[in-house]
Design a protein around this motif. Structure first.
Motif, PDB file in Angstrom:
ATOM      1  N   ILE B 118     -10.672 -28.026  -1.290  1.00  0.00           N
ATOM      2  CA  ILE B 118     -10.225 -26.592  -0.671  1.00  0.00           C
ATOM      3  C   ILE B 118      -9.414 -25.808  -1.622  1.00  0.00           C
ATOM      4  N   VAL B 119      -9.589 -25.135  -2.080  1.00  0.00           N
ATOM      5  CA  VAL B 119      -8.497 -24.734  -3.481  1.00  0.00           C
ATOM      6  C   VAL B 119      -8.756 -23.332  -3.219  1.00  0.00           C
ATOM      7  N   VAL B 120      -6.879 -22.430  -2.973  1.00  0.00           N
ATOM      8  CA  VAL B 120      -6.828 -20.802  -2.830  1.00  0.00           C
ATOM      9  C   VAL B 120      -6.282 -20.648  -4.380  1.00  0.00           C
ATOM     10  N   SER B 121      -6.649 -19.989  -4.863  1.00  0.00           N
ATOM     11  CA  SER B 121      -6.359 -19.353  -6.092  1.00  0.00           C
ATOM     12  C   SER B 121      -6.320 -17.834  -6.740  1.00  0.00           C
ATOM     13  N   ASP B 122      -4.496 -17.300  -6.977  1.00  0.00           N
ATOM     14  CA  ASP B 122      -4.432 -16.281  -7.196  1.00  0.00           C
ATOM     15  C   ASP B 122      -5.009 -15.174  -7.812  1.00  0.00           C
ATOM     16  N   GLY B 123      -6.211 -15.672  -9.376  1.00  0.00           N
ATOM     17  CA  GLY B 123      -6.652 -15.225  -9.574  1.00  0.00           C
ATOM     18  C   GLY B 123      -6.621 -14.738 -10.956  1.00  0.00           C
ATOM     19  N   LEU B 124      -7.332 -12.910 -10.525  1.00  0.00           N
ATOM     20  CA  LEU B 124      -7.237 -11.772 -11.106  1.00  0.00           C
ATOM     21  C   LEU B 124      -6.628 -11.192 -10.106  1.00  0.00           C
ATOM     22  N   SER B 125      -6.891 -11.330  -8.827  1.00  0.00           N
ATOM     23  CA  SER B 125      -6.181 -10.723  -8.081  1.00  0.00           C
ATOM     24  C   SER B 125      -5.351 -11.592  -6.644  1.00  0.00           C
ATOM     25  N   SER B 126      -3.696 -11.244  -6.472  1.00  0.00           N
ATOM     26  CA  SER B 126      -3.272 -11.978  -5.566  1.00  0.00           C
ATOM     27  C   SER B 126      -3.043 -10.716  -4.159  1.00  0.00           C
ATOM     28  N   THR B 127      -3.958  -9.959  -3.980  1.00  0.00           N
ATOM     29  CA  THR B 127      -4.051  -9.257  -3.765  1.00  0.00           C
ATOM     30  C   THR B 127      -5.200  -9.590  -2.176  1.00  0.00           C
ATOM     31  N   ALA B 128      -6.286  -9.798  -3.484  1.00  0.00           N
ATOM     32  CA  ALA B 128      -7.185 -10.407  -2.840  1.00  0.00           C
ATOM     33  C   ALA B 128      -7.613 -11.713  -1.465  1.00  0.00           C
ATOM     34  N   VAL B 129      -6.259 -12.650  -2.133  1.00  0.00           N
ATOM     35  CA  VAL B 129      -6.016 -13.487  -1.814  1.00  0.00           C
ATOM     36  C   VAL B 129      -5.080 -13.510  -0.285  1.00  0.00           C
ATOM     37  N   GLU B 130      -3.856 -12.501  -0.704  1.00  0.00           N
ATOM     38  CA  GLU B 130      -3.201 -12.413   0.535  1.00  0.00           C
ATOM     39  C   GLU B 130      -3.960 -11.703   1.683  1.00  0.00           C
ATOM     40  N   PHE B 156      -2.931 -24.182  -2.823  1.00  0.00           N
ATOM     41  CA  PHE B 156      -2.714 -23.103  -3.916  1.00  0.00           C
ATOM     42  C   PHE B 156      -3.102 -23.460  -4.868  1.00  0.00           C
ATOM     43  N   VAL B 157      -3.454 -22.418  -5.822  1.00  0.00           N
ATOM     44  CA  VAL B 157      -3.113 -23.222  -7.695  1.00  0.00           C
ATOM     45  C   VAL B 157      -2.588 -21.055  -8.374  1.00  0.00           C
ATOM     46  N   GLU B 158      -0.890 -21.482  -8.534  1.00  0.00           N
ATOM     47  CA  GLU B 158      -0.632 -20.298  -9.222  1.00  0.00           C
ATOM     48  C   GLU B 158      -1.517 -20.084 -10.693  1.00  0.00           C
ATOM     49  N   PHE B 159      -2.257 -19.023 -11.336  1.00  0.00           N
ATOM     50  CA  PHE B 159      -2.410 -18.751 -12.373  1.00  0.00           C
ATOM     51  C   PHE B 159      -4.111 -18.912 -12.741  1.00  0.00           C
ATOM     52  N   GLY B 160      -4.558 -19.782 -11.749  1.00  0.00           N
ATOM     53  CA  GLY B 160      -5.392 -20.124 -11.861  1.00  0.00           C
ATOM     54  C   GLY B 160      -6.776 -19.631 -12.065  1.00  0.00           C
ATOM     55  N   ARG B 161      -7.712 -20.066 -13.161  1.00  0.00           N
ATOM     56  CA  ARG B 161      -9.276 -20.119 -13.258  1.00  0.00           C
ATOM     57  C   ARG B 161     -10.608 -20.842 -12.549  1.00  0.00           C
ATOM     58  N   VAL B 162     -11.474 -20.091 -12.246  1.00  0.00           N
ATOM     59  CA  VAL B 162     -11.971 -21.253 -11.272  1.00  0.00           C
ATOM     60  C   VAL B 162     -12.305 -22.609 -11.729  1.00  0.00           C
ATOM     61  N   ASP B 163     -12.810 -22.620 -13.287  1.00  0.00           N
ATOM     62  CA  ASP B 163     -12.687 -24.174 -13.208  1.00  0.00           C
ATOM     63  C   ASP B 163     -11.451 -24.857 -13.025  1.00  0.00           C
ATOM     64  N   VAL B 164     -10.758 -24.519 -12.963  1.00  0.00           N
ATOM     65  CA  VAL B 164      -9.400 -25.216 -12.163  1.00  0.00           C
ATOM     66  C   VAL B 164     -10.102 -26.663 -11.314  1.00  0.00           C
ATOM     67  N   ILE B 179     -13.284 -23.317  -4.298  1.00  0.00           N
ATOM     68  CA  ILE B 179     -12.354 -22.576  -4.893  1.00  0.00           C
ATOM     69  C   ILE B 179     -12.570 -21.154  -4.579  1.00  0.00           C
ATOM     70  N   LEU B 180     -11.253 -20.176  -3.743  1.00  0.00           N
ATOM     71  CA  LEU B 180     -11.668 -19.570  -2.929  1.00  0.00           C
ATOM     72  C   LEU B 180     -10.744 -18.599  -4.137  1.00  0.00           C
ATOM     73  N   ILE B 181     -10.597 -17.176  -4.871  1.00  0.00           N
ATOM     74  CA  ILE B 181     -10.324 -17.154  -6.548  1.00  0.00           C
ATOM     75  C   ILE B 181     -10.786 -15.491  -6.405  1.00  0.00           C
ATOM     76  N   GLY B 182      -9.693 -14.856  -6.596  1.00  0.00           N
ATOM     77  CA  GLY B 182      -9.330 -13.620  -6.886  1.00  0.00           C
ATOM     78  C   GLY B 182      -9.719 -12.962  -7.834  1.00  0.00           C
ATOM     79  N   GLU B 183     -10.706 -11.971  -7.039  1.00  0.00           N
ATOM     80  CA  GLU B 183     -11.857 -11.601  -8.790  1.00  0.00           C
ATOM     81  C   GLU B 183     -11.065 -10.447  -9.780  1.00  0.00           C
TER      82      GLU B 183
END
Lengths: 487, 258
Positions: B118-130, B156-164, B179-183
């Motif tokens: 399981i990977v969690v990443s901020d992607g383009l929305s930290s709000t979504a993760v929070e 948790f990966v900071e500044f991540g893209r899907v393919d990380v 990966i659970l990532i902010g859209e």
């Protein structure tokens, strides 16, 4: 990408006071794109519109079940489909027919014999709603955002459903259907008195007797029906219909003719639709008031002439005499949400009694548990677990969709289900989209056969039929209904 | 009833000057319909609302996921090769690679060969993760544990893209990676989360072999329900040993027009 899937073939059968009909339709299912969207019936096409036939009776108290079954067979043959090809639909006994001694076995037999997943239904309020959906009154309310009453005037009863379109919008949970504000039903219909070719009274049903006695009118079997007496009888019937649509306050006669409880508030109607065998004639009443050997023609003319009715915006019905059967055939089956939790081996389930768990969601855990316990106790006191396919608990409002909340509900459910025999399947229904997480959480603590369905609105006292999965196995067809005979 | 008693029973949607009907249509959608205008620009209320929504969207992109949340969720923090938020937007390729020290950390602190990494990443929305991950993640972990699927050590990966997730999955030799990532936030919601997952993750794996559950937020697919749905989907991926378009082989009947 939209997921298409083959249409469902649906049958509607209406066995009414005077006439019976069957229709076959195709319901097109689509799942809109996006993971949050659930499948829905997007198109309803009637492919066979059966003949309007007189309801066969053995005697005044008994429906001729074999002849009803035979006409349904003939309609299926005419439609070119076999019972095995019928996926879903509903049978409804309406008006005075629902009070006949063998009404209950009749609907269950027809439901079991005419398709894979056909629901048996009865009840004046359900009939009113189906007629209003079939006649187009509900769609009219949704389109205009107004409050539209459908007044279905049949042979034995008048069933009024009031649809409120003002809140019709997508609230994010997929309930973009028009709401049924209320129903009002009364024992007024065209066939309360029948006359022979010479104008002599053949039969007087109990509601007609109530009206005649209240007005002190001489109506006797075998004697001629005096024109003045007839007019006063019909005018009292129309007054009761109009009164029932417009009240409260309600006239004493309206009260004594009403089925079920009467509402406390006046509706602000923006439009009215008339349907049913008599409602159909409101626009073009027959020249001979006794054309149908009863009061139907004259009653229709009297409705059209009524001062209050003339002040209403009256819309053309999309269906008139077949409004109820079209509603039964095309509007009874709904689809559950897409994320559900299923023990498929128990499907289909029929006539599952429902208890509602309702109340403020802010309750403490303890009172919350008590409400679940009360719901199971209520259902076990009304139904013998040995005689039902399953029992259902409907949760009005889960509250905030948090994992903590889901666990509290799963705990409350688990203890509430303890008195139910472990072999009896249980259906849990929620309005919010949370069936999968609730099912998964419950599964950890119980081994019983369990279905959790979401995005369905079911009330206590309703019954539920649940079919086998459709739309790629992600959703099940369900019929939310009543089984009220002898109202 | 006279023939013209229906004169006022016409379809109100035919009347385009009917303000009431227009209001109802506008109320049915969250989009900015019928906001009106003041001279050449939108009226002040609509303009402020637009700027507020736009501000929320920008915040979602430029804010960081709170460290305490990452700690509470017991996630191992990793970084990509991205230095800051501006570079994150300019260089998607760097968001797909892990920083050297993070690869070391991955091997030191995470268990190898999990069933589902399981990977969690901020992607383009930290709000979504929070907003969504605190509800979704426990449901997902409990559900997978229930099925005896090893989830290893979630990160948790900071500044991540899907393919990380390909890199992380490959390094740890995971059977499957999610990966659970902010859209990318819109002007309607800045809280939308997606879950992408892949069977047999490896660097450079094609996008077509990834599956996705999107639109996870309170007014879309509720996060708790998404968690439960992912459990079923991931269990199926492990059973079929496939993900993405490979899972849909039987559905792929393309028809060509003759």
């Amino acid at each position: 990408m939209t997921d298409f899937q083959g249409p469902l073939t649906s049958i509607g059968i209406d066995v009414g006071t005077t006439t019976s009909h069957a229709i076959v339709s195709r319901l097109q299912i689509e799942t809109p794109p996006g993971d949050a969207a659930s499948p829905a019936i997007v198109d309803r096409e009637i492919v066979h519109r059966g003949e309007v036939r007189e309801t066969p009776l053995v005697d005044s108290q008994t429906i001729d079940v074999d002849r009803v079954a035979a006409f349904v067979d003939r309609e299926l043959t005419a439609a070119g489909v076999s019972p095995a090809e019928i996926d879903t639909g509903a049978v409804i006994v309406t008006g005075e027919t629902a009070r006949r001694e063998n009404a209950e076995p009749l609907v269950h037999r027809l439901a079991a014999d005419t398709g894979q997943f056909v629901a048996a239904t009865a009840g004046a309020a359900l009939e009113a709603v189906l007629a209003g959906r079939g006649s187009g009154a509900a769609a009219r309310a949704a389109e205009t955002g107004g409050t539209v009453a459908n007044v279905d005037v049949g042979g034995g009863t008048t069933n009024i459903a009031i649809f409120d379109g003002s809140q019709t919008c997508d609230d994010g949970m997929g309930f973009d259907d028009v709401t049924v504000a209320e129903t009002r039903c009364l024992d007024v219909g065209g066939r309360l008195v029948t006359v022979d070719d010479d104008g002599h009274v053949e039969s007087v049903s109990p509601p007609a007797r109530t009206i005649a006695d209240a007005l002190d009118l001489p109506v006797a079997v075998g004697s001629a029906l005096d024109a003045d007496v007839r007019d006063r009888l019909m005018s009292a019937m129309v007054d009761a219909i109009v009164d029932s649509c417009s009240g409260p306050p309600f006239d004493a006669l309206t009260r004594s003719l009403s089925i079920g409880t009467l509402p406390d508030d006046q509706p602000a109607l923006s439009g009215v639709v008339f349907s049913g065998g008599v409602g159909r004639l409101v626009r073009t009443p027959p020249k001979d008031p006794f054309e149908y050997g009863d009061l139907g023609g004259g009653l229709a003319a009297a409705i059209a002439d009524h001062e209050t009715v003339r002040s209403w915006s009256v819309f053309e019905p999309a269906e008139d005499i077949r409004a109820t059967v079209v509603g039964a055939g095309t509007e009874t089956t709904t689809l559950s949400g897409r994320t559900i939790s299923l023990d498929e081996s128990v499907l289909p389930l029929r006539n599952v009694p429902v208890a509602a768990v309702s109340g403020p969601v802010s309750d403490t855990e303890e009172t919350f548990k008590q409400r679940f316990d009360a719901a199971t106790a209520a259902i076990l006191s009304h139904h013998d677990p040995g005689e039902v396919d399953a029992i259902a608990l409907s949760i009005d409002d889960v509250g905030d969709l948090t994992y903590d909340r889901i666990r509290v509900i799963a705990d409350a459910l688990e203890s509430a289900l303890a008195p139910i025999p472990p072999t009896l399947p249980v259906v849990v229904v929620t309005r919010q989209n949370c069936a999968k997480v609730l099912g998964q959480t419950l599964r950890r603590t119980t081994d019983r056969s369990l279905l959790v369905l979401d995005e369905l609105a079911v009330d206590g006292g309703d019954y539920l039929d649940v079919g086998e999965p459709t739309a790629g196995g992600e959703s099940v067809p369900a019929v939310v209904k009543t089984l009220a005979f002898g109202e | 009833m006279t023939p013209d008693s229906n004169a006022n029973a016409t379809d109100p949607t035919d009347d385009r000057t009917d303000a009431e009907t227009l209001r109802r249509v506008a109320d049915r959608t969250p989009t900015r319909l019928d906001v009106g205008r003041a001279g050449p620009r939108p009226p002040t209320d609509a303009l402020l609302e637009f700027r507020e929504d736009h501000g929320l969207a920008r915040d979602a992109v430029f804010s960081r996921v709170d460290d305490s949340l990452v700690d509470d969720l017991d996630l191992v923090t990793l970084r990509t090769r991205v230095a800051d938020a501006d570079q994150y937007l300019a260089r998607p390729d760097l968001g797909r690679e892990l920083a050297e020290e993070s690869i070391t950390r991955l091997h030191e602190e995470c268990s190898e060969t999990p069933g589902v990494q399981i990977v969690v990443s901020d992607g383009l929305s930290s709000t979504a993760v929070e907003t969504s991950v605190p509800e979704l993640l426990p449901v997902l972990k409990d559900g997978l544990a229930e099925r005896d699927i090893d989830v290893g050590t979630p990160v948790f990966v900071e500044f991540g893209r899907v393919d990380v997730m390909d890199v992380i999955g490959e390094e740890l030799a995971a059977d499957c990676c999610v990966i659970l990532i902010g859209e990318r936030p819109g002007l309607r919601t800045a809280e939308s989360l997606s879950a992408y997952f892949v069977y047999g993750p490896e660097r450079g794996g094609p996008t077509a072999e990834k599956s996705v559950v999107s639109n996870i937020h309170d007014s879309g697919l509720p996060p708790v329900e998404a968690g439960a749905e992912l459990v079923d989907l991931l269990a199926n991926v492990l059973e079929q040993e496939a993900s993405g378009i490979d899972l849909r082989e039987d559905d792929r009947e393309f028809e060509t027009e003759s």
